[in-house]
Design a protein around this motif. Sequence first.
Motif, PDB file in Angstrom:
ATOM      1  N   PRO A 175       0.768  -1.122   0.033  1.00 28.86           N
ATOM      2  CA  PRO A 175      -0.003   0.006  -0.092  1.00 28.86           C
ATOM      3  C   PRO A 175       0.906   1.318  -0.004  1.00 28.86           C
ATOM      4  O   PRO A 175       0.370   2.160  -0.411  1.00 28.86           O
ATOM      5  N   ARG A 176       2.083   1.405   0.423  1.00 28.67           N
ATOM      6  CA  ARG A 176       2.978   2.313   0.639  1.00 28.67           C
ATOM      7  C   ARG A 176       3.076   2.644  -1.002  1.00 28.67           C
ATOM      8  O   ARG A 176       3.164   3.917  -1.291  1.00 28.67           O
ATOM      9  N   ALA A 179       0.117   4.110  -2.654  1.00 32.09           N
ATOM     10  CA  ALA A 179      -0.413   5.415  -2.527  1.00 32.09           C
ATOM     11  C   ALA A 179       0.464   6.379  -3.001  1.00 32.09           C
ATOM     12  O   ALA A 179       0.025   7.496  -3.683  1.00 32.09           O
ATOM     13  N   TYR A 182      -0.638   6.265  -6.813  1.00 30.69           N
ATOM     14  CA  TYR A 182      -1.902   6.775  -6.837  1.00 30.69           C
ATOM     15  C   TYR A 182      -1.822   8.441  -6.387  1.00 30.69           C
ATOM     16  O   TYR A 182      -2.651   9.122  -7.439  1.00 30.69           O
ATOM     17  N   TYR A 183      -1.099   8.910  -5.853  1.00 31.13           N
ATOM     18  CA  TYR A 183      -0.949  10.396  -5.597  1.00 31.13           C
ATOM     19  C   TYR A 183      -0.489  11.079  -7.068  1.00 31.13           C
ATOM     20  O   TYR A 183      -0.995  12.026  -7.495  1.00 31.13           O
ATOM     21  N   PHE A 201      -2.099  13.428   0.731  1.00 32.85           N
ATOM     22  CA  PHE A 201      -2.679  12.496  -0.079  1.00 32.85           C
ATOM     23  C   PHE A 201      -2.528  11.176   0.894  1.00 32.85           C
ATOM     24  O   PHE A 201      -3.550  10.431   1.205  1.00 32.85           O
ATOM     25  N   TRP A 202      -1.374  11.049   1.345  1.00 31.10           N
ATOM     26  CA  TRP A 202      -1.122   9.911   2.239  1.00 31.10           C
ATOM     27  C   TRP A 202      -1.878   9.831   3.707  1.00 31.10           C
ATOM     28  O   TRP A 202      -2.587   8.926   4.184  1.00 31.10           O
ATOM     29  N   PHE A 205      -5.369   8.658   2.396  1.00 30.40           N
ATOM     30  CA  PHE A 205      -5.121   7.442   2.200  1.00 30.40           C
ATOM     31  C   PHE A 205      -5.351   6.544   3.352  1.00 30.40           C
ATOM     32  O   PHE A 205      -6.148   5.509   3.427  1.00 30.40           O
ATOM     33  N   GLN A 206      -4.658   7.019   4.379  1.00 29.48           N
ATOM     34  CA  GLN A 206      -4.938   5.982   5.643  1.00 29.48           C
ATOM     35  C   GLN A 206      -6.063   6.405   6.411  1.00 29.48           C
ATOM     36  O   GLN A 206      -6.352   5.270   7.084  1.00 29.48           O
ATOM     37  N   ALA A 213     -11.298   3.471  -1.642  1.00 29.05           N
ATOM     38  CA  ALA A 213     -10.842   3.080  -0.026  1.00 29.05           C
ATOM     39  C   ALA A 213     -12.019   2.400   0.691  1.00 29.05           C
ATOM     40  O   ALA A 213     -13.243   2.920   0.107  1.00 29.05           O
ATOM     41  N   PHE A 215      -8.414   0.511   1.562  1.00 30.59           N
ATOM     42  CA  PHE A 215      -7.536  -0.429   0.844  1.00 30.59           C
ATOM     43  C   PHE A 215      -7.493  -1.717   1.248  1.00 30.59           C
ATOM     44  O   PHE A 215      -7.667  -2.764   0.510  1.00 30.59           O
ATOM     45  N   TRP A 308       8.723   3.967  -2.587  1.00 23.83           N
ATOM     46  CA  TRP A 308       7.984   4.641  -1.434  1.00 23.83           C
ATOM     47  C   TRP A 308       9.013   5.447  -0.457  1.00 23.83           C
ATOM     48  O   TRP A 308       8.536   6.559   0.023  1.00 23.83           O
TER      49      TRP A 308
END
Length: 337
Positions: A175-176, A179, A182-183, A201-202, A205-206, A213, A215, A308
């Motif tokens: 996922p890192r 993200a 995706y950003y 963004f992160w 996302f989280q 989402a 995720f 990442w």
Amino acid sequence: MSFPYEIKSVDPELNKEILSVFSGERQGYYHVGPKKYLLNSSYAKEAAQYYNVEVRPDDVWVVTYPRSGTTWTQELVWLLNNNLDYDRALKERLNERFPYLEISVLVHEGFRKDIIEYNNNDPDCIEALKKMCEPGYEAVKKMESPRHIKSHYPLSLLPPNLVDTCKVIYVARNPRDVAVSYYYQNRLLKFMGFEADFAKFWDLFQRDSVLWAPFWSHVEEGWELRNHPNMLFLFYEDMKKDLPAAIRKVAAFLNKTLTDDQVAKLVSHLDINNFKNNPAMKQIPDVIKGMERDGEPGFVRQGKTGSWRAEFTPEMSAKADAWMREHEKHTDLRFQL
């Protein structure tokens, strides 16, 4: 048409926060079902149509959370299932050979009007935009079999008979890295239109506050079906580590036999440098101007694992580690670093 899940507007404050950094959506966001998948206003109007898409036995679907190696996998699958027709693969855009089911719900009607105006009402632009934004549930009806279909919807929002009826390939990625990729995609595509930095963004996302989402729920739905005979679950990292082995695994799943020379040619075709320079990977037709932001990396960006680390601060990395450990308490799914 029936649809089994509740669709509710997100909290007004959260909606305001998301809209403040995503300029493509003009109305707002919704939580769908008990897992609260975050989707936009267009989806809320068409959820039942997507849930009830007619599935054919000879379909092949690629389902992923965004930026998990989707495009790469699509090209591999299409070539394997089309007698390694490289000539056509280099001439015809992947989106036409292997359409993205829900692309139309991403391009808000207000944004479409802006793009038409930006293109001075050019008839070719209008026609291409109309084709691009035809609802996927209508477009796939017209496709000849065998169909190849891509979707980022979680499996629970796709037709309930999907995996029992046809072959589905689900690809998961750390996922890192997801993200980060995706950003950059959300910055590139103006109909997504992310206007802030990666730290923001992160954070979203989280907090399960970007499209598609949560995720973890998305990936776990695929993971839970990994032993179904019609499901092939792949990790992006395994594909990067040993692409020939991944090619053979996908070929076996599709009941295809390859020689060593054919595998080698596929490896070369799918090499990131060849792949990113392949004009057939272009997502937006050339006649539609203004859909992508200048100065951003292209749709096919780096294709790396572990990139990442260059984007995360030590504080973000620590929070990401804790976030992953917390979710791993509830599943045996593990991602490679």
